[in-house]
Design a protein around this motif. Structure first.
Motif, PDB file in Angstrom:
ATOM      1  N   ARG A   1       0.743  -1.200  -0.248  1.00 21.79           N
ATOM      2  CA  ARG A   1       0.182  -0.244   0.042  1.00 21.79           C
ATOM      3  C   ARG A   1       1.021   0.910  -0.130  1.00 21.79           C
ATOM      4  O   ARG A   1       1.207   1.771  -0.967  1.00 21.79           O
ATOM      5  CB  ARG A   1      -1.106   0.485   1.144  1.00 21.79           C
ATOM      6  N   LYS A   2       2.236   1.343   0.803  1.00 22.79           N
ATOM      7  CA  LYS A   2       2.714   2.338   1.430  1.00 22.79           C
ATOM      8  C   LYS A   2       3.404   2.658  -0.162  1.00 22.79           C
ATOM      9  O   LYS A   2       4.061   3.932  -0.974  1.00 22.79           O
ATOM     10  CB  LYS A   2       3.891   1.352   1.566  1.00 22.79           C
ATOM     11  N   ALA A   3       3.523   1.084  -1.118  1.00 22.21           N
ATOM     12  CA  ALA A   3       4.257   1.252  -2.206  1.00 22.21           C
ATOM     13  C   ALA A   3       3.992   2.278  -3.518  1.00 22.21           C
ATOM     14  O   ALA A   3       4.027   3.071  -4.038  1.00 22.21           O
ATOM     15  CB  ALA A   3       5.441  -0.350  -2.587  1.00 22.21           C
ATOM     16  N   ARG A   4       2.673   1.896  -2.780  1.00 18.66           N
ATOM     17  CA  ARG A   4       1.519   2.580  -4.173  1.00 18.66           C
ATOM     18  C   ARG A   4       1.611   4.257  -4.859  1.00 18.66           C
ATOM     19  O   ARG A   4       1.194   4.927  -5.024  1.00 18.66           O
ATOM     20  CB  ARG A   4       0.230   2.099  -4.880  1.00 18.66           C
ATOM     21  N   GLN A   5       1.582   4.231  -3.234  1.00 17.53           N
ATOM     22  CA  GLN A   5       1.645   6.236  -2.297  1.00 17.53           C
ATOM     23  C   GLN A   5       2.924   6.242  -3.068  1.00 17.53           C
ATOM     24  O   GLN A   5       2.761   7.817  -3.468  1.00 17.53           O
ATOM     25  CB  GLN A   5       1.268   5.345  -1.176  1.00 17.53           C
ATOM     26  N   ALA A   6       3.641   6.015  -3.227  1.00 18.09           N
ATOM     27  CA  ALA A   6       4.561   6.638  -3.671  1.00 18.09           C
ATOM     28  C   ALA A   6       5.703   6.586  -4.578  1.00 18.09           C
ATOM     29  O   ALA A   6       6.584   6.810  -4.801  1.00 18.09           O
ATOM     30  CB  ALA A   6       6.227   5.894  -2.444  1.00 18.09           C
TER      31      ALA A   6
END
Ligand SMILES: Nc1ncnc2c1ncn2[C@@H]1O[C@H](COP(=O)(O)OP(=O)(O)O)[C@@H](O)[C@H]1O
Ligand SMILES: [Mg+2]
Length: 302
Positions: free
Chosen positions: A135-140
């Motif tokens: 999830r964090k990667a998609r945000q970043a």
């Protein structure tokens, strides 16, 4: 105590005492930093820090940089860029180093996860951690998620690991994320392993880790490159012949060569310190000489 006072009288300060209760109340407020969030960074390792491996560097640029820079070309050609790339090879050959270099050279965000660490840090909720990471990667995005020592995270189901429940949940979460209905747009998953044979085969199916890049032990030319990188910023005496060192270090990994150069530098420091202690010697200067490398080589090959 009156905290509004500008000045606290000494006799009050002297009476201060930290009790167990204070620790317990502090404990409720502080959260372990590792759990707070997944850490996004851009590492400070460049191509110039990786010796040799020219073909592999080029391949990684294609797989990481091109999809971000020329997404239209991929659409025109009717293919989608690779979702995952797995670096495989013996320990100490620069897998972790390469992953960091590609992230910093393309200037994308980088989330680095160590397989064994994730399992031990998030005991009982490792699969939640996996979900959070993606999830964090998609945000970043654009972002690289790097799973180092991925064999610990998703071991083969038949390998009969101690806690097969956990690893099965982690594996299925991992596959769900990779296959995800939500496109992993702008997210590339990089993995590294010394033990390709230990990975669950489901992981390396096309559409997941599309590509396995073998990183071998360096050959003679490769070793010379690593020596050059490692001696680059060191005070080396002009006579050190990198080519000769490379010829004599058959079977050494990049990490071994790095350790050798480190040993040689330590010897040079020792010599400089001793020279400085002598009554005559007053200027302490470190210089790595051919003899230091020779001695380090002797110690390591013993
Ligand atoms: N090709 C290389 N060029 C320069 N240094 C290297 C190379 N390969 C390994 N090293 C050195 O060895 C160290 C360990 O390498 P690492 O990338 O952690 O190996 P791996 O992840 O393959 O086990 C690196 O930090 C680096 O100092
Ligand atoms: Mg590594």
């Amino acid at each position: 105590m009156d905290f509004a006072l500008a000045h606290i009288p000494y006799d009050q300060l002297a009476k201060l005492e930290v009790k167990m209760d204070d620790f317990l109340s502090a404990l409720q407020m502080i959260e372990p930093s590792a759990m707070r969030e997944v850490f996004v960074e851009v590492p400070n390792v460049g191509w110039e820090d990786v010796g040799g491996l020219a073909e592999i560097k080029a391949r990684l640029v294609e797989a990481v940089e091109w999809p971000l820079q020329y997404p239209d070309l991929f659409t025109q050609a009717g293919i989608r860029p690779p979702k995952g790339i797995l670096l495989s090879g013996p320990p100490g050959c620069g897998k972790t180093l390469l992953a960091k270099a590609i992230a910093s050279e393309t200037n994308v965000n980088f989330i680095s996860i160590k397989g064994p660490e994730l399992l031990s840090k998030y005991v009982g909720e490792s699969e939640k951690a996996v979900r959070d990471i993606f999830r964090k990667a998609r945000q970043a995005a654009p972002c690289i998620i790097f799973f180092d020592e991925i064999d610990a995270l998703v071991p083969s189901r038949s390998a009969g690991t101690s806690d097969s429940h956990t690893s099965e949940r982690v594996l299925s979460q991992f596959l769900t994320e990779l296959d995800g209905a939500e496109e992993l747009r702008g997210v590339l998953v990089l993995g590294a392993t010394n033990r390709l044979d230990m990975l669950d085969p489901a992981i390396i199916r096309p559409g997941r880790f599309d590509e396995i890049v073998e990183i071998p032990l360096p050959d003679e030319a490769g070793r010379a490159e690593v020596f050059r990188v490692q001696l680059r910023n060191k005070p080396v005496d002009g006579e050190v012949i990198v080519q000769e060192l490379a010829a004599r270090t058959d079977g050494y990994s990049g990490a071994d060569i790095t350790a050798l150069c480190h040993q040689a530098a330590l010897r040079a420091i020792r010599r400089a310190v001793h020279a400085g202690e002598e009554p005559a010697g007053n200027s302490i200067k470190v210089s790595i000489e051919a003899t230091d490398l020779e001695a380090a080589l002797q110690t390591m090959s013993r």
